[in-house]
Design a protein around this motif. Structure first.
Motif, PDB file in Angstrom:
ATOM      1  N   TRP A 284      40.812  45.852  22.041  1.00 19.00           N
ATOM      2  CA  TRP A 284      39.436  45.396  22.250  1.00 19.00           C
ATOM      3  C   TRP A 284      39.361  44.471  23.458  1.00 19.00           C
ATOM      4  O   TRP A 284      38.453  44.590  24.292  1.00 19.00           O
ATOM      5  N   PHE A 285      40.306  43.541  23.556  1.00 19.43           N
ATOM      6  CA  PHE A 285      40.358  42.642  24.713  1.00 19.43           C
ATOM      7  C   PHE A 285      40.464  43.444  26.015  1.00 19.43           C
ATOM      8  O   PHE A 285      39.725  43.207  26.975  1.00 19.43           O
ATOM      9  N   GLU A 286      41.421  44.373  26.050  1.00 23.19           N
ATOM     10  CA  GLU A 286      41.668  45.135  27.276  1.00 23.19           C
ATOM     11  C   GLU A 286      40.443  45.949  27.696  1.00 23.19           C
ATOM     12  O   GLU A 286      40.049  45.955  28.862  1.00 23.19           O
ATOM     13  N   LYS A 287      39.872  46.649  26.735  1.00 24.95           N
ATOM     14  CA  LYS A 287      38.710  47.485  27.035  1.00 24.95           C
ATOM     15  C   LYS A 287      37.523  46.639  27.469  1.00 24.95           C
ATOM     16  O   LYS A 287      36.796  46.995  28.406  1.00 24.95           O
ATOM     17  N   MET A 288      37.311  45.505  26.806  1.00 26.67           N
ATOM     18  CA  MET A 288      36.175  44.653  27.134  1.00 26.67           C
ATOM     19  C   MET A 288      36.286  44.118  28.563  1.00 26.67           C
ATOM     20  O   MET A 288      35.290  44.095  29.306  1.00 26.67           O
ATOM     21  N   GLU A 289      37.469  43.725  28.968  1.00 25.39           N
ATOM     22  CA  GLU A 289      37.644  43.205  30.320  1.00 25.39           C
ATOM     23  C   GLU A 289      37.426  44.301  31.360  1.00 25.39           C
ATOM     24  O   GLU A 289      36.919  44.039  32.462  1.00 25.39           O
ATOM     25  N   THR A 290      37.797  45.530  31.022  1.00 26.70           N
ATOM     26  CA  THR A 290      37.537  46.657  31.913  1.00 26.70           C
ATOM     27  C   THR A 290      36.038  46.896  32.050  1.00 26.70           C
ATOM     28  O   THR A 290      35.518  47.127  33.153  1.00 26.70           O
ATOM     29  N   VAL A 291      35.335  46.827  30.935  1.00 26.50           N
ATOM     30  CA  VAL A 291      33.881  47.040  30.947  1.00 26.50           C
ATOM     31  C   VAL A 291      33.183  45.937  31.736  1.00 26.50           C
ATOM     32  O   VAL A 291      32.239  46.200  32.492  1.00 26.50           O
ATOM     33  N   PHE A 292      33.629  44.692  31.575  1.00 31.21           N
ATOM     34  CA  PHE A 292      33.062  43.596  32.358  1.00 31.21           C
ATOM     35  C   PHE A 292      33.141  43.915  33.847  1.00 31.21           C
ATOM     36  O   PHE A 292      32.197  43.670  34.607  1.00 31.21           O
ATOM     37  N   SER A 293      34.286  44.447  34.255  1.00 33.39           N
ATOM     38  CA  SER A 293      34.526  44.705  35.673  1.00 33.39           C
ATOM     39  C   SER A 293      33.657  45.836  36.204  1.00 33.39           C
ATOM     40  O   SER A 293      32.982  45.684  37.231  1.00 33.39           O
ATOM     41  N   ILE A 294      33.664  46.977  35.513  1.00 36.50           N
ATOM     42  CA  ILE A 294      32.971  48.150  36.058  1.00 36.50           C
ATOM     43  C   ILE A 294      31.450  48.074  35.895  1.00 36.50           C
ATOM     44  O   ILE A 294      30.712  48.751  36.612  1.00 36.50           O
ATOM     45  N   SER A 295      30.991  47.247  34.958  1.00 39.24           N
ATOM     46  CA  SER A 295      29.541  47.117  34.772  1.00 39.24           C
ATOM     47  C   SER A 295      28.949  45.962  35.579  1.00 39.24           C
ATOM     48  O   SER A 295      27.739  45.776  35.603  1.00 39.24           O
ATOM     49  N   ASN A 296      29.820  45.167  36.213  1.00 39.14           N
ATOM     50  CA  ASN A 296      29.394  43.966  36.934  1.00 39.14           C
ATOM     51  C   ASN A 296      28.645  43.008  36.010  1.00 39.14           C
ATOM     52  O   ASN A 296      27.639  42.386  36.394  1.00 39.14           O
ATOM     53  N   CYS A 297      29.144  42.907  34.805  1.00 41.08           N
ATOM     54  CA  CYS A 297      28.513  42.016  33.827  1.00 41.08           C
ATOM     55  C   CYS A 297      28.655  40.568  34.279  1.00 41.08           C
ATOM     56  O   CYS A 297      29.745  40.114  34.622  1.00 41.08           O
TER      57      CYS A 297
END
Length: 260
Positions: A60-73
């Protein structure tokens, strides 16, 4: 009036006019659209239920950090968006925390703070200690650098207190590499974990390819030798026949000419 017209013409010719005609928008200014919740969810973040222990939390940590990056959250929305993926007992735990500290305080925490809080909740101290020991002794098995990379990063996400600095993490990672690539990675002096991982993976790939090519070449040579041996005619052994007469009968003797 004359000089004003000249200055306007100069700005137009030199490209100094900062606005587009009739729009009022600056030419060199890029407008970055803010990441919305639908934008965030389109990146398919994982849900977290809190029932699968360390492995589930790490993923969950790994995926969430990836999503933060690609979504420009934005940093301001990281906690708000990420906690919307909690389900079951994990969602109950978060809602309880929000009621305890208040909405503003709960959503003002940083992603690092949330990771620590969730690690404390779903990875008991004794379990973390076991993971730290595993990480400290982790080494590449055979030539499986890919498996080593994955497990190292999973453990490093949870054992954050082991690495106060990035250089500490790199040193531990390099220490688990096999002798065949260890020296080369050290000599490259990687400054980030990503550099170290890419270097180790590339070097091991080259070693594996070289080994496979040598095996193929050795097999080819062996096959060529076998084919040559099969194509050569068998050596004939000379046979001589001697006859002796005795007692009215003829006897036949054969002998190998190589013996004489």
């Amino acid at each position: 009036m004359h000089w004003r017209n000249i200055r306007r013409a100069d700005r137009s010719i030199n490209g100094d006019d900062s606005h587009n005609s009739g729009t009022g928008v600056r030419r060199n200014e890029r407008v970055v659209r803010e990441c919305t919740y639908p934008d965030f969810m389109k990146c398919q973040p994982l849900n977290f239920k809190g029932t699968e222990g360390v492995v589930e939390l790490t993923q969950w940590f790994e995926k969430m950090e990836t999503v933060f990056s690609i979504s420009n959250c934005s940093v301001e929305n990281q906690i708000k968006f990420s906690t919307c993926t909690l389900l079951g007992s994990a969602l109950t735990w978060w809602n309880s925390h929000v009621r305890t500290v208040g909405h503003d305080v709960a959503y003002a925490m940083t992603w690092a703070d949330l990771k620590k809080k969730m690690t404390d909740k779903y990875c008991p101290r004794g379990e973390i200690k076991k993971l730290e020991v595993e990480l400290w002794n982790l080494k590449v098995k055979g030539t499986d650098v890919i498996g080593y990379n994955q497990r190292f990063q999973e453990l490093a996400l949870l054992c954050v207190r082991m690495f106060p600095e990035e250089s500490d993490k790199i040193e531990r990672y390099v220490g688990g590499l096999p002798d065949m690539i260890h020296g080369s990675v050290v000599a490259s002096k990687p400054k980030t974990m990503q550099e170290a991982i890419e270097m180790a993976t590339e070097l091991m790939d080259k070693k594996i390819r070289t080994f496979a090519e040598r095996q193929t070449e050795n097999k080819r040579k062996q096959d060529d030798n076998n084919n040559q041996a099969q194509q050569q005619p068998p050596k004939k052994q000379g046979v001589a026949i001697a006859y002796t007469a005795g007692s009215g009968e003829m006897k036949e003797y054969a002998y190998n000419s190589k013996l004489y």
